[in-house]
Design a protein around this motif. Structure first.
Motif, short mmCIF file in Angstrom:
data_model
loop_
_atom_site.label_atom_id
_atom_site.label_comp_id
_atom_site.label_asym_id
_atom_site.label_seq_id
_atom_site.Cartn_x
_atom_site.Cartn_y
_atom_site.Cartn_z
N MET A 31 4.22 13.05 -3.44
CA MET A 31 4.86 11.76 -3.36
C MET A 31 4.06 10.77 -4.20
SD MET A 31 5.85 9.57 0.08
CE MET A 31 7.46 10.25 0.40
N THR A 32 4.74 9.99 -4.99
CA THR A 32 4.06 9.02 -5.85
C THR A 32 3.58 7.83 -5.03
OG1 THR A 32 6.05 7.77 -6.37
CG2 THR A 32 5.55 9.66 -7.80
N PRO A 33 2.58 7.12 -5.54
CA PRO A 33 2.09 5.94 -4.80
C PRO A 33 3.19 4.91 -4.53
CG PRO A 33 0.51 6.55 -6.48
CD PRO A 33 1.72 7.41 -6.69
N SER A 34 4.09 4.70 -5.49
CA SER A 34 5.13 3.70 -5.27
C SER A 34 6.11 4.14 -4.18
CB SER A 34 5.88 3.39 -6.57
OG SER A 34 6.52 4.55 -7.07
N LEU A 35 6.45 5.43 -4.15
CA LEU A 35 7.34 5.92 -3.09
C LEU A 35 6.64 5.87 -1.73
CD1 LEU A 35 9.08 8.98 -4.79
CD2 LEU A 35 10.10 6.76 -4.23
N ALA A 74 -4.89 -0.96 -0.18
CA ALA A 74 -6.18 -0.68 -0.82
C ALA A 74 -6.51 0.81 -0.76
CB ALA A 74 -7.28 -1.50 -0.15
N ILE A 75 -6.20 1.45 0.36
CA ILE A 75 -6.43 2.89 0.50
C ILE A 75 -5.58 3.66 -0.50
CG2 ILE A 75 -6.10 4.88 2.04
CD1 ILE A 75 -6.87 2.93 4.37
N ILE A 76 -4.30 3.26 -0.65
CA ILE A 76 -3.42 3.93 -1.60
C ILE A 76 -3.94 3.75 -3.03
CG2 ILE A 76 -1.08 3.92 -2.61
CD1 ILE A 76 -1.30 5.26 0.15
N GLU A 104 -4.83 6.73 -5.47
CA GLU A 104 -4.26 6.84 -6.81
C GLU A 104 -5.36 7.03 -7.85
OE1 GLU A 104 -0.97 4.49 -9.46
OE2 GLU A 104 -2.34 3.28 -8.27
N GLU A 105 -6.46 6.31 -7.72
CA GLU A 105 -7.59 6.45 -8.64
C GLU A 105 -8.26 7.82 -8.52
OE1 GLU A 105 -10.04 3.07 -7.75
OE2 GLU A 105 -8.72 1.69 -8.83
N ASN A 106 -8.04 8.48 -7.38
CA ASN A 106 -8.57 9.83 -7.15
C ASN A 106 -7.55 10.89 -7.56
OD1 ASN A 106 -10.75 11.45 -6.09
ND2 ASN A 106 -9.44 11.94 -4.34
N ASN A 107 -6.61 10.52 -8.43
CA ASN A 107 -5.56 11.41 -8.92
C ASN A 107 -4.67 11.94 -7.80
OD1 ASN A 107 -6.30 11.19 -11.69
ND2 ASN A 107 -8.01 12.57 -11.27
N GLN A 108 -4.50 11.14 -6.77
CA GLN A 108 -3.64 11.46 -5.62
C GLN A 108 -4.04 12.76 -4.94
OE1 GLN A 108 0.44 11.18 -7.00
NE2 GLN A 108 -0.05 9.39 -8.22
#
Length: 111
Positions: free
Chosen positions: A1-5, A30-32, A36-40
């Motif tokens: 699942m993408t960060p935006s979804l 902030a957690i998301i 995201e910076e951790n390549n999800q």
């Protein structure tokens, strides 16, 4: 699942969750961002001070209250580190998408 979804699903669920306050929402965002910076990739190592700064939470008590409640409400899995040199771990729990009330879920209908 993408960060935006994931954020969209979280906001929809947060609208009906009376226990969530603005501090929970900003902390989750902030957690998301860290995820995201951790390549999800789960789990993500987090720093309390970084999350507090990103989510604009000033009090440690508020941070700990919110992160424990997000864990207890099954938005995240939180594994605190009590070692001063090791970061805590957070696993993002994917929020199931709820079908739109006016649109039929095509996958539920036989062909």
């Amino acid at each position: 699942m993408t960060p935006s979804l994931l954020l969209t699903a979280f906001i929809k669920k947060a609208q009906t969750d009376k226990t969530l306050k603005t501090s929970h929402i900003s902390l989750y965002i902030a957690i998301i961002k860290c995820w995201e910076e951790n390549n999800q990739i789960n789990p993500v190592s987090i720093s309390r001070s970084e999350l507090m700064k990103m989510s604009k939470i000033n009090a440690k008590a508020t941070y700990h209250k919110c992160i424990k409640e997000l864990h207890n409400l099954s938005y995240i899995l939180y594994q605190p580190s009590y070692h001063p040199l090791k970061k805590s771990q957070i696993t993002i729990i994917h929020i199931p998408k709820t079908p739109h009330p006016l649109r039929p879920n095509i996958s539920q209908h036989p062909p």
